[in-house]
Motif scaffolding. Structure first.
Motif, PDB file in Angstrom:
ATOM      1  N   ALA A  48       0.843  -1.193   0.000  1.00 14.92           N
ATOM      2  CA  ALA A  48       0.000   0.000   0.000  1.00 14.92           C
ATOM      3  C   ALA A  48       0.886   1.254   0.000  1.00 14.92           C
ATOM      4  O   ALA A  48       2.087   1.190   0.291  1.00 14.92           O
ATOM      5  N   GLU A  49       0.256   2.380  -0.275  1.00 13.01           N
ATOM      6  CA  GLU A  49       0.952   3.662  -0.245  1.00 13.01           C
ATOM      7  C   GLU A  49       1.628   3.855   1.113  1.00 13.01           C
ATOM      8  O   GLU A  49       1.094   3.435   2.126  1.00 13.01           O
ATOM      9  N   THR A  50       2.767   4.486   1.114  1.00 15.12           N
ATOM     10  CA  THR A  50       3.658   4.729   2.262  1.00 15.12           C
ATOM     11  C   THR A  50       4.497   3.501   2.643  1.00 15.12           C
ATOM     12  O   THR A  50       5.353   3.605   3.499  1.00 15.12           O
ATOM     13  N   PHE A  51       4.248   2.372   1.987  1.00 11.88           N
ATOM     14  CA  PHE A  51       5.102   1.201   2.178  1.00 11.88           C
ATOM     15  C   PHE A  51       5.618   0.789   0.805  1.00 11.88           C
ATOM     16  O   PHE A  51       4.952   1.003  -0.194  1.00 11.88           O
ATOM     17  N   SER A  52       6.808   0.207   0.748  1.00 10.82           N
ATOM     18  CA  SER A  52       7.280  -0.280  -0.542  1.00 10.82           C
ATOM     19  C   SER A  52       8.049  -1.578  -0.363  1.00 10.82           C
ATOM     20  O   SER A  52       8.676  -1.811   0.669  1.00 10.82           O
ATOM     21  N   ILE A  53       7.955  -2.412  -1.387  1.00  7.40           N
ATOM     22  CA  ILE A  53       8.648  -3.696  -1.378  1.00  7.40           C
ATOM     23  C   ILE A  53      10.081  -3.452  -1.834  1.00  7.40           C
ATOM     24  O   ILE A  53      10.316  -2.939  -2.921  1.00  7.40           O
ATOM     25  N   GLN A  54      11.021  -3.788  -0.971  1.00  7.31           N
ATOM     26  CA  GLN A  54      12.430  -3.579  -1.287  1.00  7.31           C
ATOM     27  C   GLN A  54      13.007  -4.796  -1.999  1.00  7.31           C
ATOM     28  O   GLN A  54      13.817  -4.662  -2.904  1.00  7.31           O
ATOM     29  N   SER A  55      12.593  -5.983  -1.590  1.00  7.38           N
ATOM     30  CA  SER A  55      13.023  -7.178  -2.302  1.00  7.38           C
ATOM     31  C   SER A  55      11.921  -8.221  -2.211  1.00  7.38           C
ATOM     32  O   SER A  55      11.244  -8.340  -1.187  1.00  7.38           O
ATOM     33  N   ASP A  56      11.716  -8.936  -3.307  1.00  6.18           N
ATOM     34  CA  ASP A  56      10.647  -9.920  -3.409  1.00  6.18           C
ATOM     35  C   ASP A  56      11.264 -11.223  -3.912  1.00  6.18           C
ATOM     36  O   ASP A  56      11.611 -11.328  -5.081  1.00  6.18           O
ATOM     37  N   LYS A  57      11.419 -12.170  -2.999  1.00  2.00           N
ATOM     38  CA  LYS A  57      11.992 -13.467  -3.369  1.00  2.00           C
ATOM     39  C   LYS A  57      10.890 -14.513  -3.551  1.00  2.00           C
ATOM     40  O   LYS A  57      11.179 -15.704  -3.611  1.00  2.00           O
ATOM     41  N   CYS A  58       9.625 -14.050  -3.589  1.00  2.00           N
ATOM     42  CA  CYS A  58       8.499 -14.983  -3.719  1.00  2.00           C
ATOM     43  C   CYS A  58       7.951 -15.049  -5.140  1.00  2.00           C
ATOM     44  O   CYS A  58       7.640 -16.130  -5.635  1.00  2.00           O
ATOM     45  N   SER A  59       7.819 -13.895  -5.790  1.00  2.00           N
ATOM     46  CA  SER A  59       7.243 -13.864  -7.140  1.00  2.00           C
ATOM     47  C   SER A  59       8.203 -14.520  -8.137  1.00  2.00           C
ATOM     48  O   SER A  59       9.405 -14.555  -7.926  1.00  2.00           O
ATOM     49  N   GLY A  60       7.621 -15.016  -9.217  1.00  2.00           N
ATOM     50  CA  GLY A  60       8.446 -15.506 -10.313  1.00  2.00           C
ATOM     51  C   GLY A  60       8.555 -17.018 -10.386  1.00  2.00           C
ATOM     52  O   GLY A  60       8.768 -17.561 -11.454  1.00  2.00           O
ATOM     53  N   ALA A  61       8.423 -17.710  -9.252  1.00  2.00           N
ATOM     54  CA  ALA A  61       8.491 -19.169  -9.272  1.00  2.00           C
ATOM     55  C   ALA A  61       7.527 -19.715  -8.231  1.00  2.00           C
ATOM     56  O   ALA A  61       7.341 -19.091  -7.192  1.00  2.00           O
ATOM     57  N   PRO A  62       6.927 -20.872  -8.496  1.00  2.00           N
ATOM     58  CA  PRO A  62       6.029 -21.459  -7.502  1.00  2.00           C
ATOM     59  C   PRO A  62       6.779 -21.772  -6.204  1.00  2.00           C
ATOM     60  O   PRO A  62       7.959 -22.112  -6.238  1.00  2.00           O
ATOM     61  N   LEU A  63       6.074 -21.630  -5.087  1.00  2.00           N
ATOM     62  CA  LEU A  63       6.631 -21.947  -3.777  1.00  2.00           C
ATOM     63  C   LEU A  63       6.286 -23.401  -3.470  1.00  2.00           C
ATOM     64  O   LEU A  63       5.124 -23.752  -3.299  1.00  2.00           O
ATOM     65  N   ALA A  64       7.311 -24.250  -3.418  1.00  2.00           N
ATOM     66  CA  ALA A  64       7.113 -25.691  -3.235  1.00  2.00           C
ATOM     67  C   ALA A  64       6.565 -25.996  -1.838  1.00  2.00           C
ATOM     68  O   ALA A  64       6.729 -25.206  -0.913  1.00  2.00           O
TER      69      ALA A  64
END
Length: 114
Positions: A48-64
């Motif tokens: 949401a506004e006022t927060f930001s994602i600095q690193s995302d290691k979840c998107s891009g591949a399924p989580l086993a």
């Protein structure tokens, strides 16, 4: 939809006081797939506004099954005052309990002059 469920940790976090227009230290949110058989695919992870994602290691591949991934989020207040957002970070995915949300709080403060 899969039979998987996700566990987010922490589910709530207070960043405390952060000088307006500056970034807080990053908070790491650990996302764990509690299923024994089904992977989870992330459609979106949105701050949401006022927060930001600095690193995302979840998107891009399924989580086993049984595995975890991490998302780092920072608080970036634009104005002074208390911010409390029960939907500050929203994970939309293939898990049964989608969407999952993390509640984030913080307070923007006036910075000192150097």
């Amino acid at each position: 939809d899969s039979g998987a469920t996700l566990k987010l940790k922490p589910e709530t976090h207070d960043f405390g006081q952060v000088v307006a227009t500056k970034d807080s230290a990053p908070l790491t949110i650990t996302v764990t797939n509690k299923s024994r058989t089904d992977s989870v695919t992330f459609a979106s992870i949105v701050a949401a506004e006022t927060f930001s994602i600095q690193s995302d290691k979840c998107s891009g591949a399924p989580l086993a099954p049984g595995r975890s991934c991490k998302v780092e989020v920072v608080f970036h207040p634009l104005v002074t005052g208390k911010v409390s957002d029960p939907k500050a970070l929203t994970f939309t995915d293939s898990a049964q309990n989608s969407p999952q949300r993390v509640e984030l709080d913080g307070q923007g403060t006036v910075g000192g002059f150097i």
